[in-house]
Structure formats: structure tokens, C-alpha cells
Design a protein around this motif. Sequence first.
Motif, PDB file in Angstrom:
ATOM      1  N   THR A  99       3.303  21.742  28.273  1.00  0.00           N
ATOM      2  CA  THR A  99       2.089  21.334  27.561  1.00  0.00           C
ATOM      3  C   THR A  99       2.234  21.368  26.051  1.00  0.00           C
ATOM      4  O   THR A  99       1.360  20.888  25.341  1.00  0.00           O
ATOM      5  CB  THR A  99       0.879  22.210  27.956  1.00  0.00           C
ATOM      6  OG1 THR A  99       1.141  23.554  27.582  1.00  0.00           O
ATOM      7  CG2 THR A  99       0.606  22.122  29.444  1.00  0.00           C
ATOM      8  N   ASP A 120      -4.284  31.163  22.891  1.00  0.00           N
ATOM      9  CA  ASP A 120      -5.374  30.592  22.117  1.00  0.00           C
ATOM     10  C   ASP A 120      -5.049  29.097  22.047  1.00  0.00           C
ATOM     11  O   ASP A 120      -4.186  28.681  21.280  1.00  0.00           O
ATOM     12  CB  ASP A 120      -5.427  31.201  20.721  1.00  0.00           C
ATOM     13  CG  ASP A 120      -6.565  30.657  19.871  1.00  0.00           C
ATOM     14  OD1 ASP A 120      -6.992  29.504  20.101  1.00  0.00           O
ATOM     15  OD2 ASP A 120      -7.013  31.373  18.959  1.00  0.00           O
ATOM     16  N   LYS A 121      -5.691  28.320  22.897  1.00  0.00           N
ATOM     17  CA  LYS A 121      -5.367  26.898  23.000  1.00  0.00           C
ATOM     18  C   LYS A 121      -5.678  26.127  21.724  1.00  0.00           C
ATOM     19  O   LYS A 121      -4.974  25.190  21.378  1.00  0.00           O
ATOM     20  CB  LYS A 121      -6.079  26.277  24.195  1.00  0.00           C
ATOM     21  CG  LYS A 121      -5.519  26.776  25.504  1.00  0.00           C
ATOM     22  CD  LYS A 121      -6.180  26.157  26.708  1.00  0.00           C
ATOM     23  CE  LYS A 121      -5.548  26.743  27.960  1.00  0.00           C
ATOM     24  NZ  LYS A 121      -6.120  26.242  29.185  1.00  0.00           N
ATOM     25  N   LYS A 122      -6.709  26.533  20.999  1.00  0.00           N
ATOM     26  CA  LYS A 122      -7.055  25.833  19.753  1.00  0.00           C
ATOM     27  C   LYS A 122      -5.975  26.000  18.698  1.00  0.00           C
ATOM     28  O   LYS A 122      -5.693  25.088  17.938  1.00  0.00           O
ATOM     29  CB  LYS A 122      -8.396  26.334  19.207  1.00  0.00           C
ATOM     30  CG  LYS A 122      -9.581  25.897  20.031  1.00  0.00           C
ATOM     31  CD  LYS A 122     -10.872  26.404  19.425  1.00  0.00           C
ATOM     32  CE  LYS A 122     -12.046  26.027  20.318  1.00  0.00           C
ATOM     33  NZ  LYS A 122     -13.302  26.557  19.795  1.00  0.00           N
ATOM     34  N   TRP A 176       4.078  26.935  21.856  1.00  0.00           N
ATOM     35  CA  TRP A 176       3.183  28.082  21.709  1.00  0.00           C
ATOM     36  C   TRP A 176       3.823  29.095  20.771  1.00  0.00           C
ATOM     37  O   TRP A 176       4.880  29.650  21.072  1.00  0.00           O
ATOM     38  CB  TRP A 176       2.905  28.715  23.071  1.00  0.00           C
ATOM     39  CG  TRP A 176       2.284  27.745  24.007  1.00  0.00           C
ATOM     40  CD1 TRP A 176       2.933  26.935  24.905  1.00  0.00           C
ATOM     41  CD2 TRP A 176       0.904  27.437  24.109  1.00  0.00           C
ATOM     42  NE1 TRP A 176       2.017  26.149  25.562  1.00  0.00           N
ATOM     43  CE2 TRP A 176       0.767  26.436  25.097  1.00  0.00           C
ATOM     44  CE3 TRP A 176      -0.239  27.898  23.461  1.00  0.00           C
ATOM     45  CZ2 TRP A 176      -0.464  25.907  25.440  1.00  0.00           C
ATOM     46  CZ3 TRP A 176      -1.465  27.370  23.816  1.00  0.00           C
ATOM     47  CH2 TRP A 176      -1.574  26.391  24.791  1.00  0.00           C
ATOM     48  N   ARG A 216       3.305  30.875  32.032  1.00  0.00           N
ATOM     49  CA  ARG A 216       3.876  29.738  31.307  1.00  0.00           C
ATOM     50  C   ARG A 216       5.393  29.881  31.312  1.00  0.00           C
ATOM     51  O   ARG A 216       5.923  30.923  30.983  1.00  0.00           O
ATOM     52  CB  ARG A 216       3.347  29.671  29.884  1.00  0.00           C
ATOM     53  CG  ARG A 216       1.848  29.406  29.846  1.00  0.00           C
ATOM     54  CD  ARG A 216       1.398  28.927  28.502  1.00  0.00           C
ATOM     55  NE  ARG A 216       0.033  28.477  28.588  1.00  0.00           N
ATOM     56  CZ  ARG A 216      -0.334  27.212  28.782  1.00  0.00           C
ATOM     57  NH1 ARG A 216       0.580  26.280  28.901  1.00  0.00           N
ATOM     58  NH2 ARG A 216      -1.591  26.874  28.843  1.00  0.00           N
ATOM     59  N   SER A 219      -2.811  26.973  19.466  1.00  0.00           N
ATOM     60  CA  SER A 219      -1.503  26.825  20.134  1.00  0.00           C
ATOM     61  C   SER A 219      -0.630  28.056  19.922  1.00  0.00           C
ATOM     62  O   SER A 219       0.551  27.952  19.596  1.00  0.00           O
ATOM     63  CB  SER A 219      -0.770  25.569  19.654  1.00  0.00           C
ATOM     64  OG  SER A 219      -1.464  24.419  20.042  1.00  0.00           O
TER      65      SER A 219
END
Length: 121
Positions: free
Chosen positions: A40, A88-90, A43, A22, A92
Motif C-alpha cells: 500500500t 497513522d494512515k494520514k 510507512w 504489514r 503514512s
Amino acid sequence: MKYLVLGVLCTLAFSAMSAEKRCGWLVNPTPANLWLIDGTGTWTISTQGTESINEDSMDKMPTIDEKEFVRTNGDYGFSCVCLSVQVDKKKSNIRNVYGGEQLLLKQCLEDPEIRNKVPLP
């Protein structure tokens, strides 16, 4: 012993497979607050008084060259980086940092996905 070694190797392989690259603005506006803004979203790496990545991950953050760092609050500010991370995408947030490098500020300023997300106060 053979199973222990196999387990460690599997864990390392899984960690490497879960790493994502990233790139974007590494923002450190105040003590213990640190996040990455990429194409995106934002984070979270560390938030003062709450969550933070582990010490091993923090040690793997790139060394920041002052020439490519924008000060916005005393010793605090932002730079442009690429990090190899597990997210952890949930939530962020960034769970682990495996490595990274600082880029020229110009690279983030010329990236159409993030150039308008310059973290100025």
C-alpha cells in the motif's frame, strides 16, 4: 483500584484491536532512517533528526539475520519482514510496533505487490 485495572485492560484491548499486520521491505539505508515498504505504500518508522517510534516499539522490532539482509551502504540496507503495527494512515507512518518477524528475501521478491519495489540505490 478496580477502575484502574479495568482502564488498563481496556487500553490493552484497544491497542491489540488497532494492530495491523504489514509485510514488506524493511529499509534502513542510513543511521536512524527506517521505513517499511508494503503493497500500500511506504510507512515511516524513523527519520534521522525528526520523528521516531518509541523505544519500547523499537525493542519489539525483529532481529535481522545477516543471511537474509542486503547491504546497500556499509552496514545499512534492507530485509523482508512482517510487522504487527499501529499506523497513522494520514501521515503514512508507523506509530507502534507490537512484534514482528524477518522473512526470507525470496518471500518479498515473489510477492507481486512489492517485488518491483526492491529498495536498491
